[in-house]
Design a protein around this motif. Structure first.
Motif, PDB file in Angstrom:
ATOM      1  N   GLU A 120      46.954  26.515 -51.064  1.00  0.00           N
ATOM      2  CA  GLU A 120      46.289  26.585 -49.766  1.00  0.00           C
ATOM      3  C   GLU A 120      44.898  25.947 -49.776  1.00  0.00           C
ATOM      4  OE1 GLU A 120      47.894  27.488 -47.146  1.00  0.00           O
ATOM      5  OE2 GLU A 120      49.670  27.997 -48.338  1.00  0.00           O
ATOM      6  N   SER A 130      52.647  35.071 -50.299  1.00  0.00           N
ATOM      7  CA  SER A 130      51.877  33.828 -50.131  1.00  0.00           C
ATOM      8  C   SER A 130      50.384  34.050 -50.338  1.00  0.00           C
ATOM      9  CB  SER A 130      52.123  33.239 -48.740  1.00  0.00           C
ATOM     10  OG  SER A 130      51.696  34.142 -47.736  1.00  0.00           O
ATOM     11  N   MET A 188      47.009  30.937 -53.108  1.00  0.00           N
ATOM     12  CA  MET A 188      45.886  30.668 -52.201  1.00  0.00           C
ATOM     13  C   MET A 188      44.960  29.601 -52.781  1.00  0.00           C
ATOM     14  SD  MET A 188      46.363  32.457 -49.518  1.00  0.00           S
ATOM     15  CE  MET A 188      44.769  32.349 -48.707  1.00  0.00           C
TER      16      MET A 188
END
Length: 416
Positions: free
Chosen positions: A288, A278, A284
Protein backbone atom coordinates in the motif's frame (compact mmCIF):
# COMPACT_ATOMS: atom_id res chain seq x y z
CA UNK A 1 -31.84 -32.20 29.47
CA UNK A 2 -29.71 -31.18 26.49
CA UNK A 3 -26.45 -33.02 25.93
CA UNK A 4 -23.07 -31.30 26.04
CA UNK A 5 -21.75 -30.13 22.66
CA UNK A 6 -18.65 -32.35 22.81
CA UNK A 7 -18.04 -35.93 23.88
CA UNK A 8 -14.66 -37.68 23.79
CA UNK A 9 -13.61 -41.21 24.66
CA UNK A 10 -11.04 -43.91 23.89
CA UNK A 11 -11.96 -47.23 22.33
CA UNK A 12 -10.47 -50.48 23.74
CA UNK A 13 -7.97 -50.58 20.86
CA UNK A 14 -6.57 -47.17 21.84
CA UNK A 15 -8.23 -45.04 19.16
CA UNK A 16 -9.41 -41.69 20.50
CA UNK A 17 -12.76 -40.37 19.30
CA UNK A 18 -14.30 -36.89 19.52
CA UNK A 19 -17.93 -36.12 18.71
CA UNK A 20 -19.39 -32.65 18.29
CA UNK A 21 -23.16 -32.43 18.41
CA UNK A 22 -23.85 -29.10 16.70
CA UNK A 23 -27.61 -29.01 17.34
CA UNK A 24 -30.60 -29.44 15.07
CA UNK A 25 -30.20 -25.99 13.53
CA UNK A 26 -26.88 -27.11 12.05
CA UNK A 27 -28.71 -28.79 9.18
CA UNK A 28 -28.14 -32.11 7.45
CA UNK A 29 -24.37 -31.99 6.91
CA UNK A 30 -21.79 -34.13 8.74
CA UNK A 31 -17.99 -33.84 8.76
CA UNK A 32 -15.73 -36.72 9.77
CA UNK A 33 -12.02 -37.51 9.66
CA UNK A 34 -9.42 -40.04 10.64
CA UNK A 35 -6.22 -38.22 11.63
CA UNK A 36 -3.17 -40.47 11.71
CA UNK A 37 -0.09 -39.37 13.66
CA UNK A 38 2.36 -40.18 10.89
CA UNK A 39 3.68 -38.13 8.01
CA UNK A 40 6.71 -37.71 5.82
CA UNK A 41 9.12 -37.11 8.68
CA UNK A 42 8.34 -40.64 9.89
CA UNK A 43 9.70 -42.25 6.73
CA UNK A 44 13.08 -43.91 6.75
CA UNK A 45 15.49 -42.28 4.29
CA UNK A 46 14.92 -45.03 1.73
CA UNK A 47 11.15 -44.54 2.05
CA UNK A 48 11.05 -40.84 1.10
CA UNK A 49 7.73 -40.26 -0.65
CA UNK A 50 6.07 -43.39 0.72
CA UNK A 51 3.74 -41.55 3.14
CA UNK A 52 2.21 -39.45 0.35
CA UNK A 53 2.10 -42.43 -2.02
CA UNK A 54 0.19 -44.41 0.61
CA UNK A 55 -2.34 -41.58 0.90
CA UNK A 56 -3.00 -41.77 -2.85
CA UNK A 57 -3.41 -45.54 -2.72
CA UNK A 58 -6.02 -45.42 0.05
CA UNK A 59 -8.46 -44.50 -2.72
CA UNK A 60 -7.45 -47.39 -4.97
CA UNK A 61 -9.35 -50.32 -3.51
CA UNK A 62 -9.72 -52.31 -0.31
CA UNK A 63 -10.41 -55.94 0.51
CA UNK A 64 -14.12 -55.07 0.49
CA UNK A 65 -14.43 -52.37 -2.18
CA UNK A 66 -13.06 -51.66 -5.64
CA UNK A 67 -11.43 -48.31 -6.38
CA UNK A 68 -14.63 -47.21 -8.12
CA UNK A 69 -16.76 -48.09 -5.09
CA UNK A 70 -14.39 -46.29 -2.73
CA UNK A 71 -14.59 -43.10 -4.77
CA UNK A 72 -18.27 -43.24 -5.69
CA UNK A 73 -19.90 -44.41 -2.46
CA UNK A 74 -20.24 -40.95 -0.93
CA UNK A 75 -20.05 -38.86 -4.09
CA UNK A 76 -23.11 -40.60 -5.53
CA UNK A 77 -25.03 -39.14 -2.59
CA UNK A 78 -23.51 -35.66 -3.05
CA UNK A 79 -20.72 -36.11 -0.50
CA UNK A 80 -17.01 -35.36 -0.76
CA UNK A 81 -14.07 -37.61 0.10
CA UNK A 82 -10.50 -36.36 0.36
CA UNK A 83 -7.14 -36.80 2.08
CA UNK A 84 -3.87 -34.97 2.61
CA UNK A 85 -0.38 -35.63 3.96
CA UNK A 86 1.72 -33.29 6.08
CA UNK A 87 5.14 -33.77 7.62
CA UNK A 88 3.60 -35.17 10.80
CA UNK A 89 0.07 -36.35 9.94
CA UNK A 90 -2.01 -38.09 7.30
CA UNK A 91 -5.70 -37.18 7.24
CA UNK A 92 -8.60 -38.90 5.48
CA UNK A 93 -11.79 -36.85 5.70
CA UNK A 94 -15.28 -36.56 4.28
CA UNK A 95 -18.24 -34.19 4.15
CA UNK A 96 -21.58 -35.84 3.59
CA UNK A 97 -25.26 -35.89 4.41
CA UNK A 98 -26.07 -36.78 7.99
CA UNK A 99 -28.11 -39.71 6.73
CA UNK A 100 -24.94 -41.15 5.15
CA UNK A 101 -22.81 -40.85 8.31
CA UNK A 102 -22.67 -44.55 9.21
CA UNK A 103 -21.70 -45.36 5.64
CA UNK A 104 -18.95 -42.72 5.78
CA UNK A 105 -17.42 -44.15 8.97
CA UNK A 106 -17.42 -47.62 7.42
CA UNK A 107 -15.73 -46.31 4.27
CA UNK A 108 -12.98 -44.33 6.05
CA UNK A 109 -12.12 -47.26 8.32
CA UNK A 110 -12.05 -49.56 5.30
CA UNK A 111 -9.63 -47.27 3.45
CA UNK A 112 -7.25 -46.84 6.38
CA UNK A 113 -7.17 -50.44 7.62
CA UNK A 114 -7.99 -52.63 4.59
CA UNK A 115 -6.36 -51.00 1.55
CA UNK A 116 -4.98 -53.48 -1.00
CA UNK A 117 -1.93 -51.60 -2.36
CA UNK A 118 -2.36 -53.36 -5.68
CA UNK A 119 0.86 -53.44 -7.72
CA UNK A 120 -0.84 -52.03 -10.83
CA UNK A 121 -2.29 -49.12 -8.87
CA UNK A 122 1.12 -48.44 -7.29
CA UNK A 123 2.67 -48.14 -10.75
CA UNK A 124 -0.04 -45.73 -11.89
CA UNK A 125 0.02 -43.53 -8.81
CA UNK A 126 3.79 -43.20 -8.70
CA UNK A 127 3.61 -41.71 -12.22
CA UNK A 128 0.83 -39.34 -11.14
CA UNK A 129 2.94 -38.08 -8.23
CA UNK A 130 6.06 -37.70 -10.38
CA UNK A 131 3.98 -35.50 -12.68
CA UNK A 132 2.87 -33.54 -9.60
CA UNK A 133 6.52 -33.09 -8.58
CA UNK A 134 7.43 -31.83 -12.04
CA UNK A 135 4.53 -29.37 -12.00
CA UNK A 136 6.09 -27.68 -8.96
CA UNK A 137 8.97 -26.58 -11.17
CA UNK A 138 6.46 -24.23 -12.82
CA UNK A 139 5.35 -22.87 -9.40
CA UNK A 140 8.33 -21.09 -7.84
CA UNK A 141 6.10 -19.42 -5.24
CA UNK A 142 5.37 -22.90 -3.85
CA UNK A 143 8.71 -24.57 -4.57
CA UNK A 144 10.65 -21.96 -2.60
CA UNK A 145 9.00 -23.09 0.66
CA UNK A 146 10.18 -26.68 0.15
CA UNK A 147 13.69 -25.52 -0.72
CA UNK A 148 13.80 -23.23 2.32
CA UNK A 149 12.79 -26.03 4.72
CA UNK A 150 15.32 -28.35 3.11
CA UNK A 151 18.04 -25.81 3.96
CA UNK A 152 16.73 -24.93 7.44
CA UNK A 153 16.20 -28.56 8.47
CA UNK A 154 19.17 -30.03 6.61
CA UNK A 155 20.00 -33.55 7.77
CA UNK A 156 16.56 -34.05 9.33
CA UNK A 157 13.51 -35.82 7.87
CA UNK A 158 11.68 -32.52 8.49
CA UNK A 159 13.70 -31.08 5.63
CA UNK A 160 12.33 -33.52 3.09
CA UNK A 161 9.49 -32.36 0.87
CA UNK A 162 6.16 -34.16 1.17
CA UNK A 163 5.95 -35.47 -2.40
CA UNK A 164 9.25 -37.37 -2.39
CA UNK A 165 11.65 -37.66 -5.32
CA UNK A 166 11.13 -39.34 -8.71
CA UNK A 167 14.05 -41.65 -7.99
CA UNK A 168 12.68 -42.88 -4.67
CA UNK A 169 9.15 -43.21 -6.00
CA UNK A 170 10.33 -45.34 -8.90
CA UNK A 171 12.10 -47.64 -6.44
CA UNK A 172 9.22 -47.81 -3.92
CA UNK A 173 7.92 -51.34 -3.42
CA UNK A 174 4.66 -52.71 -2.14
CA UNK A 175 6.56 -54.15 0.81
CA UNK A 176 7.74 -50.67 1.79
CA UNK A 177 4.16 -49.38 1.73
CA UNK A 178 2.88 -52.26 3.81
CA UNK A 179 5.70 -51.85 6.32
CA UNK A 180 5.06 -48.12 6.62
CA UNK A 181 1.34 -48.66 7.22
CA UNK A 182 1.83 -51.52 9.68
CA UNK A 183 4.32 -49.44 11.62
CA UNK A 184 2.21 -46.27 11.81
CA UNK A 185 -1.46 -46.80 10.95
CA UNK A 186 -2.21 -48.14 14.42
CA UNK A 187 -5.44 -47.31 16.28
CA UNK A 188 -3.52 -45.84 19.21
CA UNK A 189 -1.96 -43.30 16.82
CA UNK A 190 -5.28 -42.31 15.24
CA UNK A 191 -7.98 -39.82 16.23
CA UNK A 192 -11.50 -40.04 14.81
CA UNK A 193 -13.32 -36.71 14.90
CA UNK A 194 -16.79 -35.89 13.65
CA UNK A 195 -19.42 -33.18 13.77
CA UNK A 196 -22.85 -34.72 13.25
CA UNK A 197 -26.22 -34.14 14.82
CA UNK A 198 -27.00 -37.35 16.69
CA UNK A 199 -27.01 -38.44 20.35
CA UNK A 200 -23.57 -39.13 21.80
CA UNK A 201 -24.70 -42.66 22.64
CA UNK A 202 -25.51 -43.37 18.99
CA UNK A 203 -22.13 -41.97 17.92
CA UNK A 204 -20.38 -44.30 20.36
CA UNK A 205 -22.31 -47.28 19.00
CA UNK A 206 -21.16 -46.50 15.45
CA UNK A 207 -17.52 -46.11 16.58
CA UNK A 208 -17.66 -49.39 18.48
CA UNK A 209 -19.06 -51.16 15.44
CA UNK A 210 -16.81 -49.77 12.70
CA UNK A 211 -13.61 -48.66 14.48
CA UNK A 212 -13.17 -50.78 17.61
CA UNK A 213 -12.62 -54.15 15.85
CA UNK A 214 -9.21 -53.16 14.48
CA UNK A 215 -6.45 -54.45 16.72
CA UNK A 216 -4.11 -52.16 18.63
CA UNK A 217 -1.06 -53.75 16.98
CA UNK A 218 -1.40 -54.87 13.38
CA UNK A 219 1.94 -56.64 13.26
CA UNK A 220 4.59 -56.30 10.57
CA UNK A 221 8.10 -54.92 10.67
CA UNK A 222 8.57 -51.17 10.70
CA UNK A 223 11.62 -49.67 8.99
CA UNK A 224 10.86 -46.15 10.17
CA UNK A 225 13.03 -44.06 12.43
CA UNK A 226 12.22 -42.44 15.77
CA UNK A 227 11.58 -38.70 15.58
CA UNK A 228 14.57 -36.59 16.52
CA UNK A 229 14.66 -32.82 16.86
CA UNK A 230 16.53 -31.18 13.95
CA UNK A 231 19.88 -29.55 14.60
CA UNK A 232 20.12 -25.80 14.19
CA UNK A 233 21.85 -24.85 10.94
CA UNK A 234 24.33 -22.01 10.38
CA UNK A 235 22.74 -18.88 8.95
CA UNK A 236 22.40 -18.78 5.19
CA UNK A 237 21.64 -16.14 2.58
CA UNK A 238 21.16 -18.14 -0.60
CA UNK A 239 20.40 -16.85 -4.09
CA UNK A 240 19.32 -19.31 -6.77
CA UNK A 241 18.96 -18.25 -10.36
CA UNK A 242 15.66 -19.26 -11.95
CA UNK A 243 14.21 -18.44 -15.33
CA UNK A 244 11.25 -16.50 -13.92
CA UNK A 245 9.92 -13.02 -14.56
CA UNK A 246 9.30 -12.30 -10.89
CA UNK A 247 11.85 -12.51 -8.09
CA UNK A 248 10.68 -14.69 -5.19
CA UNK A 249 12.04 -14.15 -1.69
CA UNK A 250 11.59 -16.14 1.50
CA UNK A 251 12.89 -14.96 4.85
CA UNK A 252 12.44 -16.83 8.10
CA UNK A 253 13.93 -18.98 10.79
CA UNK A 254 13.21 -21.36 13.64
CA UNK A 255 10.01 -21.03 15.66
CA UNK A 256 8.54 -22.60 18.79
CA UNK A 257 7.41 -26.24 18.80
CA UNK A 258 3.92 -27.51 19.60
CA UNK A 259 4.74 -27.96 23.28
CA UNK A 260 6.07 -24.46 23.88
CA UNK A 261 3.62 -22.20 25.71
CA UNK A 262 4.95 -19.21 23.73
CA UNK A 263 3.62 -20.54 20.43
CA UNK A 264 0.37 -18.51 20.72
CA UNK A 265 2.37 -15.31 21.15
CA UNK A 266 4.39 -16.09 18.03
CA UNK A 267 1.22 -16.87 16.06
CA UNK A 268 -0.14 -13.51 17.25
CA UNK A 269 2.96 -11.64 16.04
CA UNK A 270 2.95 -13.45 12.69
CA UNK A 271 -0.69 -12.48 12.15
CA UNK A 272 0.10 -8.86 13.03
CA UNK A 273 3.11 -8.89 10.74
CA UNK A 274 1.75 -10.58 7.63
CA UNK A 275 -1.53 -12.35 8.28
CA UNK A 276 -4.43 -12.64 5.82
CA UNK A 277 -5.88 -9.19 6.62
CA UNK A 278 -5.04 -6.38 4.22
CA UNK A 279 -4.12 -4.20 7.22
CA UNK A 280 -1.20 -6.44 8.20
CA UNK A 281 1.94 -4.39 8.74
CA UNK A 282 3.91 -5.79 5.82
CA UNK A 283 1.01 -5.49 3.39
CA UNK A 284 0.42 -1.86 4.37
CA UNK A 285 4.13 -1.13 4.07
CA UNK A 286 5.28 -3.03 0.97
CA UNK A 287 2.12 -2.94 -1.10
CA UNK A 288 0.00 0.00 0.00
CA UNK A 289 2.70 2.53 0.89
CA UNK A 290 5.52 1.70 -1.53
CA UNK A 291 3.82 -0.50 -4.19
CA UNK A 292 6.79 -2.87 -4.23
CA UNK A 293 4.92 -6.17 -4.34
CA UNK A 294 1.51 -7.57 -5.14
CA UNK A 295 1.68 -10.18 -2.39
CA UNK A 296 3.49 -10.44 0.93
CA UNK A 297 2.56 -12.89 3.67
CA UNK A 298 3.92 -14.36 6.89
CA UNK A 299 3.38 -17.85 8.29
CA UNK A 300 4.24 -20.01 11.26
CA UNK A 301 4.19 -23.82 11.43
CA UNK A 302 4.93 -25.54 14.76
CA UNK A 303 6.09 -29.16 14.71
CA UNK A 304 6.28 -31.64 17.58
CA UNK A 305 9.90 -30.72 18.36
CA UNK A 306 10.67 -27.65 16.26
CA UNK A 307 9.00 -24.91 14.29
CA UNK A 308 9.46 -22.50 11.40
CA UNK A 309 8.33 -18.96 10.65
CA UNK A 310 8.43 -17.52 7.13
CA UNK A 311 7.88 -14.25 5.30
CA UNK A 312 7.26 -14.57 1.57
CA UNK A 313 7.16 -11.88 -1.09
CA UNK A 314 7.33 -11.73 -4.86
CA UNK A 315 8.36 -8.62 -6.75
CA UNK A 316 10.22 -7.29 -9.78
CA UNK A 317 13.96 -7.95 -9.71
CA UNK A 318 14.99 -4.33 -9.12
CA UNK A 319 12.65 -4.07 -6.10
CA UNK A 320 13.78 -7.05 -4.06
CA UNK A 321 16.63 -5.34 -2.22
CA UNK A 322 14.36 -2.52 -1.02
CA UNK A 323 11.62 -5.00 -0.08
CA UNK A 324 13.98 -7.12 2.05
CA UNK A 325 15.34 -3.97 3.67
CA UNK A 326 11.81 -2.93 4.71
CA UNK A 327 10.98 -6.40 6.05
CA UNK A 328 14.10 -6.36 8.19
CA UNK A 329 13.21 -2.87 9.44
CA UNK A 330 9.73 -4.03 10.44
CA UNK A 331 11.15 -7.00 12.33
CA UNK A 332 13.54 -4.64 14.10
CA UNK A 333 10.62 -2.40 14.99
CA UNK A 334 8.80 -5.32 16.65
CA UNK A 335 11.96 -6.11 18.62
CA UNK A 336 12.57 -2.56 19.79
CA UNK A 337 9.14 -0.94 20.19
CA UNK A 338 6.49 -2.25 22.54
CA UNK A 339 2.90 -2.16 21.26
CA UNK A 340 0.79 0.59 22.76
CA UNK A 341 -2.38 -0.30 24.65
CA UNK A 342 -4.47 0.78 21.66
CA UNK A 343 -2.37 -1.21 19.17
CA UNK A 344 -2.47 -4.30 21.38
CA UNK A 345 -6.23 -4.13 21.85
CA UNK A 346 -6.79 -3.69 18.10
CA UNK A 347 -4.47 -6.60 17.26
CA UNK A 348 -6.18 -8.86 19.82
CA UNK A 349 -9.62 -8.02 18.45
CA UNK A 350 -8.48 -8.86 14.93
CA UNK A 351 -6.66 -12.07 15.92
CA UNK A 352 -9.57 -13.33 18.00
CA UNK A 353 -12.07 -12.41 15.30
CA UNK A 354 -10.11 -14.34 12.67
CA UNK A 355 -9.89 -17.34 15.00
CA UNK A 356 -13.65 -17.29 15.66
CA UNK A 357 -14.46 -17.00 11.96
CA UNK A 358 -12.15 -19.89 11.09
CA UNK A 359 -13.70 -22.04 13.82
CA UNK A 360 -17.11 -21.48 12.23
CA UNK A 361 -15.84 -23.68 9.39
CA UNK A 362 -16.90 -26.98 10.93
CA UNK A 363 -14.53 -29.10 8.89
CA UNK A 364 -11.51 -27.01 9.91
CA UNK A 365 -12.71 -27.00 13.52
CA UNK A 366 -12.88 -30.79 13.73
CA UNK A 367 -9.53 -31.26 11.99
CA UNK A 368 -7.97 -28.82 14.45
CA UNK A 369 -9.53 -30.63 17.40
CA UNK A 370 -8.26 -33.97 16.10
CA UNK A 371 -4.69 -32.68 15.86
CA UNK A 372 -4.96 -31.24 19.36
CA UNK A 373 -6.10 -34.60 20.74
CA UNK A 374 -3.29 -36.30 18.83
CA UNK A 375 -0.64 -33.97 20.30
CA UNK A 376 -2.03 -33.04 23.72
CA UNK A 377 -4.64 -35.77 24.30
CA UNK A 378 -7.26 -33.06 24.69
CA UNK A 379 -8.50 -29.78 23.24
CA UNK A 380 -9.39 -26.31 24.43
CA UNK A 381 -12.87 -24.82 24.26
CA UNK A 382 -13.35 -21.50 22.48
CA UNK A 383 -13.66 -19.54 25.71
CA UNK A 384 -10.32 -20.94 26.90
CA UNK A 385 -8.58 -19.86 23.69
CA UNK A 386 -10.19 -16.42 23.93
CA UNK A 387 -8.95 -16.06 27.52
CA UNK A 388 -5.39 -16.94 26.48
CA UNK A 389 -5.45 -14.38 23.67
CA UNK A 390 -6.84 -11.77 26.04
CA UNK A 391 -4.05 -12.43 28.54
CA UNK A 392 -1.20 -11.73 26.10
CA UNK A 393 0.81 -8.69 27.15
CA UNK A 394 2.88 -6.22 25.17
CA UNK A 395 5.91 -7.18 27.27
CA UNK A 396 5.51 -10.86 26.30
CA UNK A 397 5.26 -9.96 22.62
CA UNK A 398 8.40 -7.84 22.82
CA UNK A 399 10.24 -10.73 24.47
CA UNK A 400 9.01 -13.16 21.81
CA UNK A 401 9.98 -10.81 18.97
CA UNK A 402 13.49 -10.47 20.38
CA UNK A 403 13.80 -14.23 20.68
CA UNK A 404 12.42 -15.30 17.29
CA UNK A 405 13.04 -12.26 15.05
CA UNK A 406 16.64 -11.83 16.23
CA UNK A 407 19.21 -11.15 13.51
CA UNK A 408 20.91 -14.51 14.15
CA UNK A 409 17.59 -16.30 13.45
CA UNK A 410 16.96 -14.71 10.07
CA UNK A 411 17.72 -16.87 7.02
CA UNK A 412 16.98 -15.94 3.40
CA UNK A 413 16.43 -17.72 0.11
CA UNK A 414 15.89 -15.80 -3.11
CA UNK A 415 14.93 -16.99 -6.60
CA UNK A 416 15.98 -14.40 -9.19
Amino acid sequence: MAEEEFDSFTLPNGMRCVHRRPGRLAGQVAHLALTIGAGTRDEAAAQHGVAHLVEHLLFKGTTRRSAYRVNSLLENAGGELNAFTTKEETVVHATLLRSEFRKGVDLLSDMVFRSLFDAREIDKEREVIIDEINSYKDSPAELIFDDFEELLFAGSPLGRNILGTPRNLKRATRQQLVEYVSGHYRPDRIVFSASVEMPHSRFREICERYLAPFEATQGGVSTTEERRAPERQPQFDVVRHKNTYQTHCLLGGYGYDLHDERRLRLAFLINLLGGPASVSRLNMLLREKYALTYNVEAGYVPYSDSGIYTIYLGCERDKVERSVELVRAELRRLRETKLTAVQLARAKRQFLGQWILSSENTENLMLGIAKSVLVYNGFEKSEEVAAKIGAITAEELLETANDIFAENNLYTLIYK
